[in-house]
Design a protein around this motif. Structure first.
Motif, short mmCIF file in Angstrom:
data_model
loop_
_atom_site.label_atom_id
_atom_site.label_comp_id
_atom_site.label_asym_id
_atom_site.label_seq_id
_atom_site.Cartn_x
_atom_site.Cartn_y
_atom_site.Cartn_z
N GLY A 13 -11.09 4.36 2.77
CA GLY A 13 -11.47 5.22 1.61
C GLY A 13 -11.59 6.82 1.73
O GLY A 13 -12.41 6.92 0.67
N ARG A 14 -11.08 7.40 1.82
CA ARG A 14 -11.18 8.70 2.25
C ARG A 14 -10.23 9.07 1.09
O ARG A 14 -10.47 9.75 0.39
CB ARG A 14 -10.76 9.59 3.18
N ILE A 15 -9.44 8.39 0.59
CA ILE A 15 -8.56 8.46 -0.10
C ILE A 15 -7.85 7.22 -0.57
O ILE A 15 -7.91 6.56 -0.66
CB ILE A 15 -7.15 9.59 0.26
N ALA A 16 -7.61 7.25 -2.26
CA ALA A 16 -7.44 6.52 -2.91
C ALA A 16 -5.67 6.38 -2.62
O ALA A 16 -4.66 7.02 -3.18
CB ALA A 16 -7.74 6.41 -4.07
N PRO A 17 -5.37 4.70 -3.15
CA PRO A 17 -4.18 4.52 -3.02
C PRO A 17 -3.18 5.20 -4.20
O PRO A 17 -4.31 4.77 -5.09
CB PRO A 17 -3.77 3.22 -2.49
N THR A 18 -1.87 5.10 -3.88
CA THR A 18 -1.07 5.12 -5.63
C THR A 18 -1.08 3.83 -6.52
O THR A 18 -0.77 3.65 -7.34
CB THR A 18 0.02 6.52 -5.60
N GLN A 19 -0.33 2.96 -5.21
CA GLN A 19 -0.79 1.65 -5.35
C GLN A 19 -0.89 0.86 -4.54
O GLN A 19 -0.86 1.26 -2.98
CB GLN A 19 0.97 1.59 -6.62
N GLY A 20 -1.01 -0.56 -4.86
CA GLY A 20 -1.63 -1.06 -3.73
C GLY A 20 -2.75 -1.53 -3.13
O GLY A 20 -3.85 -1.35 -3.79
N LEU A 65 1.00 -1.21 -0.19
CA LEU A 65 -0.16 0.27 0.44
C LEU A 65 0.89 1.44 -0.19
O LEU A 65 1.28 1.24 0.97
CB LEU A 65 -0.84 0.24 1.31
N SER A 66 0.22 1.87 -0.94
CA SER A 66 1.54 3.30 -1.12
C SER A 66 0.37 4.73 -1.47
O SER A 66 -0.96 4.53 -2.20
CB SER A 66 2.22 3.02 -1.83
N LYS A 67 1.21 5.75 -1.17
CA LYS A 67 0.40 6.89 -1.38
C LYS A 67 1.66 7.92 -1.70
O LYS A 67 1.61 8.23 -0.75
CB LYS A 67 -0.90 7.75 -0.82
N ARG A 68 1.23 8.56 -2.99
CA ARG A 68 2.44 9.52 -3.29
C ARG A 68 1.23 10.84 -3.67
O ARG A 68 0.31 11.19 -4.18
CB ARG A 68 3.14 9.76 -4.35
N ASP A 114 -11.52 -7.25 -1.84
CA ASP A 114 -10.43 -6.72 -2.34
C ASP A 114 -11.23 -5.33 -2.54
O ASP A 114 -12.11 -4.80 -2.92
CB ASP A 114 -9.88 -6.57 -3.53
N ILE A 115 -11.12 -4.59 -1.03
CA ILE A 115 -12.15 -3.10 -0.99
C ILE A 115 -11.47 -1.48 -1.65
O ILE A 115 -11.24 -0.70 -1.11
CB ILE A 115 -12.85 -3.00 0.94
N SER A 116 -10.03 -1.96 -2.45
CA SER A 116 -9.00 -0.65 -2.85
C SER A 116 -9.59 0.60 -2.89
O SER A 116 -9.77 2.22 -3.24
CB SER A 116 -7.92 -1.00 -3.37
N ARG A 117 -10.43 0.22 -4.02
CA ARG A 117 -11.53 0.72 -4.88
C ARG A 117 -12.56 1.46 -4.70
O ARG A 117 -13.54 2.16 -4.75
CB ARG A 117 -11.54 0.85 -5.74
N LEU A 118 -13.09 0.45 -3.39
CA LEU A 118 -14.52 1.01 -2.72
C LEU A 118 -14.16 2.35 -2.10
O LEU A 118 -13.68 2.42 -1.15
CB LEU A 118 -14.76 -0.20 -1.62
N PRO A 119 -15.39 2.73 -2.26
CA PRO A 119 -15.57 4.68 -1.79
C PRO A 119 -16.08 4.32 -0.22
O PRO A 119 -16.78 2.88 0.99
CB PRO A 119 -16.82 4.95 -2.51
N ALA A 120 -15.72 5.37 0.72
CA ALA A 120 -15.92 5.38 1.92
C ALA A 120 -16.78 4.36 2.55
O ALA A 120 -17.89 3.79 3.33
CB ALA A 120 -15.41 6.88 2.63
N HIS A 121 -18.11 4.90 1.97
CA HIS A 121 -19.97 4.26 2.60
C HIS A 121 -19.18 2.99 2.76
O HIS A 121 -20.33 2.55 3.15
CB HIS A 121 -20.77 5.16 2.35
N LYS A 122 -19.60 2.85 1.29
CA LYS A 122 -19.83 0.85 1.62
C LYS A 122 -18.66 0.61 1.98
O LYS A 122 -19.05 -0.72 2.51
CB LYS A 122 -19.64 0.99 -0.20
#
Length: 235
Positions: free
Chosen positions: A51-58, A9-12, A66-74
């Motif tokens: 889910g407040r922000i999306a990862p750059t990768q991971g 998991l990464s965020k840039r 896998d909830i990497s792209r799921l919005p916060a409310h979900k």
């Protein structure tokens, strides 16, 4: 059983590595503390989990999904609840109304009323039911936010600086609450109060410069020379 995990998991942000290649596993029923110096990436990491922000990768995996792209409310609907450093109560609504709004995700009628009252009693706010949330002290607003999380009966409760602004007696009550939840609610606790961390956590993860510096029991973290040098100030 692992309830929550991340892999790579990464965020840039414009070249800044706020979180970098984090592999993290949180077993069901565990109380895990997340600590580290200011700027270590703790809030960014938690925001990625929620889910407040999306990862750059991971990836972020919750209960095998896998909830990497799921919005916060979900993610909330899957059983995640969280409070953040900046309180987000509805200032013009009463204490009871704030918690009832959170309860409405899953309950109606008398069940909602009973769950609301129970959650407020758990955090020690049963005497302030009709008070406007905006009139509460900052510490009591923190407790109200926790009640708003608890009333959802979450599988994972993420608490960001929950004891900030609490009096010593209120911190004791918070510790008792964590002990009562341990085992059946998985808790991720982001906290600067090291006394709370060492007493409350089963395991501790230390972040530094967006990466995991160390993981282990409170005793292991206390004795870790790298953690002492980077964070605890005893190295």
């Amino acid at each position: 059983m692992t309830l929550l995990s991340t892999r790579g998991l990464s965020k840039r942000f414009a070249g800044l590595h706020a979180v970098e290649n984090v592999d993290f596993d949180l077993p069901q029923g565990q109380v895990r503390a997340l600590i580290g110096p200011n700027g270590a990436g703790k809030t960014t990491f938690v925001s990625l989990l929620c889910g407040r922000i999306a990862p750059t990768q991971g990836t972020v995996i919750f209960d095998g999904r896998d909830i990497s792209r799921l919005p916060a409310h979900k993610r909330i609907n899957l059983g995640m609840a969280y409070t953040f450093q900046i309180t987000s109560v509805f200032a013009n609504l009463t204490v009871t109304e704030n918690v009832a709004l959170a309860a409405r995700r899953r309950l109606r009628g008398m069940a909602m009323v009973q769950a609301t009252e129970q959650a407020l009693a758990q955090v020690g706010l049963e005497g302030r039911l009709d008070q406007n949330a905006g009139d509460l002290s900052y510490g009591h607003q923190r407790l109200l936010e926790i009640a708003m999380g608890l009333v959802q009966h979450p599988r994972l409760l993420i608490l960001d600086e929950p004891t900030q602004g609490l009096a010593d007696s209120e911190i004791e009550g918070f510790m008792a609450l964590i002990r009562s939840l341990a085992g059946h609610t998985t808790i991720l606790l982001v906290e600067h109060n090291m006394s709370v961390v060492m007493q409350a956590a089963d395991q501790i993860t230390v972040l530094n410069f967006g990466q995991i510096l160390a993981q282990g029991s409170p005793d292991e973290i206390r004795a870790d020379r790298a953690v002492q040098a980077a964070y605890l100030g005893t190295g």
